[in-house]
Design a protein around this motif. Structure first.
Motif, PDB file in Angstrom:
ATOM      1  N   PRO A   1      52.247 139.114  54.584  1.00 19.07           N
ATOM      2  CA  PRO A   1      50.947 138.959  55.251  1.00 19.07           C
ATOM      3  C   PRO A   1      50.798 139.975  56.373  1.00 19.07           C
ATOM      4  O   PRO A   1      51.763 140.285  57.080  1.00 19.07           O
TER       5      PRO A   1
ATOM      6  N   THR B   1      42.854 141.659  57.202  1.00 23.78           N
ATOM      7  CA  THR B   1      44.015 140.865  56.834  1.00 23.78           C
ATOM      8  C   THR B   1      43.992 140.591  55.338  1.00 23.78           C
ATOM      9  O   THR B   1      42.928 140.637  54.704  1.00 23.78           O
ATOM     10  N   ASN B   2      45.167 140.325  54.772  1.00 23.37           N
ATOM     11  CA  ASN B   2      45.245 139.951  53.354  1.00 23.37           C
ATOM     12  C   ASN B   2      45.484 138.452  53.194  1.00 23.37           C
ATOM     13  O   ASN B   2      45.837 137.987  52.118  1.00 23.37           O
ATOM     14  N   VAL B   3      45.297 137.694  54.277  1.00 24.68           N
ATOM     15  CA  VAL B   3      45.453 136.236  54.242  1.00 24.68           C
ATOM     16  C   VAL B   3      44.077 135.599  54.411  1.00 24.68           C
ATOM     17  O   VAL B   3      43.454 135.719  55.471  1.00 24.68           O
TER      18      VAL B   3
ATOM     19  N   ILE C   1      47.307 130.198  49.567  1.00 26.51           N
ATOM     20  CA  ILE C   1      48.117 131.227  50.203  1.00 26.51           C
ATOM     21  C   ILE C   1      49.587 130.962  49.910  1.00 26.51           C
ATOM     22  O   ILE C   1      49.949 129.895  49.431  1.00 26.51           O
TER      23      ILE C   1
ATOM     24  N   ALA D   1      52.952 133.253  53.940  1.00 24.11           N
ATOM     25  CA  ALA D   1      51.769 133.425  54.779  1.00 24.11           C
ATOM     26  C   ALA D   1      51.570 132.234  55.712  1.00 24.11           C
ATOM     27  O   ALA D   1      51.179 132.393  56.875  1.00 24.11           O
TER      28      ALA D   1
ATOM     29  N   PRO E   1      44.072 133.706  60.771  1.00 23.27           N
ATOM     30  CA  PRO E   1      44.908 134.846  61.175  1.00 23.27           C
ATOM     31  C   PRO E   1      44.602 135.344  62.580  1.00 23.27           C
ATOM     32  O   PRO E   1      45.482 135.878  63.258  1.00 23.27           O
TER      33      PRO E   1
END
Length: 303
Positions: free
Chosen positions: A82, A223-225, A269, A273, A300
């Motif tokens: 993450p 972010t990738n979360v 998720i 994460a 996040p």
């Protein structure tokens, strides 16, 4: 079918059944989560017939019984870490001028990014004609001049006593998180020593001397979360207790028998994460149960 053939067929069924059990395991040897058993249906036993190449249906059944290696299931280690992009160092996120109602205190402040998800408050041109030192800190809600403080805010620092020569200092905003924009007020208070003689009550220890609203300009973070609530389920039946301004899940309260893997799956998720969002989260037991009543962060920007 004679006794020899029947015995061979029974052995074949046993081999297929055992092979099927081994195929249920993933590449790491673990069994998948339980699911509802399929509805049983009864079918008639087929009678072997000749095939064009001289074989029979029995030969085809035997060939199809050969175990096939399962497709590997992705593991946590294979998932991307993450991330939340940092604000470039030196970016000015907020700045303004502060003055007390009677003009006894003046200074300029600004908040800059350090480039690693930390921030620094910079104070310059500080002048004060008051006979006591002054303290400055950021707060999440407004205060009023004349209030008494029991807490001095985020990044509080004493700026010194009476001075006509402008002072300058910087202080880290420890405790602001990765998004300091929740700090909406800058508060100046008296840093007089408790019991200091000849100090008027309006500038006594911890009295609020000046208040300034803080306006932020924080660049968008990547972010990738991206948690999305898939709804309560077994071992993830807690309550979603807050949402972000965009409607995304913000916080979750753990219910009895919640497992960390199932809670992560509920929000789409990885466990990795979820731990990244909640540094220091605790689990117990081989199945990694979460402690009932624990509040989990899902935003996040609120890490």
């Amino acid at each position: 079918m004679n006794r020899t053939v029947a015995t061979g067929a029974a052995c074949l069924v046993t081999v297929v059944a055992l092979s099927g059990c081994s195929l249920l395991r993933g590449s790491d040897g673990a069994l998948p989560a339980p699911s509802d058993p399929p509805t049983a249906t009864r079918t008639a036993e087929a009678t072997p017939t000749a095939t064009p190449d001289g074989g029979s249906d029995a030969d085809l059944l035997e060939a199809s019984a050969t175990p096939v290696a399962p497709t590997p299931v992705p593991t946590e280690a294979a998932l991307p870490d993450p991330v939340l992009t940092a604000i470039p160092a030196g970016t000015v996120l907020s700045e303004g001028d502060v003055a007390s109602p009677k003009g006894s205190i003046h200074f300029h402040y600004r908040v800059v990014a350090d480039g690693d998800d930390t921030f620094t408050a910079q104070y310059s041109g500080v002048t004060s004609t008051l006979p006591v030192p002054i303290d400055v800190g950021f707060f999440e809600r407004s205060r009023q001049v004349g209030d008494g403080l029991t807490y001095h805010g985020v990044g509080d620092v004493v700026l010194g006593g009476p001075t006509s020569a402008p002072l300058a200092t910087s202080v880290p905003l420890d405790g602001s998180g990765v998004d300091p924009s929740g700090l909406v007020t800058l508060v100046v208070s008296s840093a007089a020593q408790p019991g200091q003689a000849d100090v008027p009550v309006e500038i006594a220890t911890d009295k609020v001397l000046a208040v300034a609203p803080v306006r932020w300009s924080v660049p968008a973070r990547q972010t990738n979360v991206h948690p999305v609530d898939g709804g309560a389920r077994a071992n993830a039946a807690g309550q979603l207790t807050a949402a972000t301004a965009s409607g995304a899940p913000r916080s979750y309260t753990v219910a009895r028998n919640d497992l960390i893997g199932d809670v992560a799956a509920r929000f789409g998720i990885s466990v990795k994460a979820l731990v990244w969002l909640n540094e220091g989260v605790q689990v117990f037991g081989d199945d990694q149960y979460l402690y009932e009543g624990t509040s989990l962060n899902l935003d996040p920007l609120a890490r």
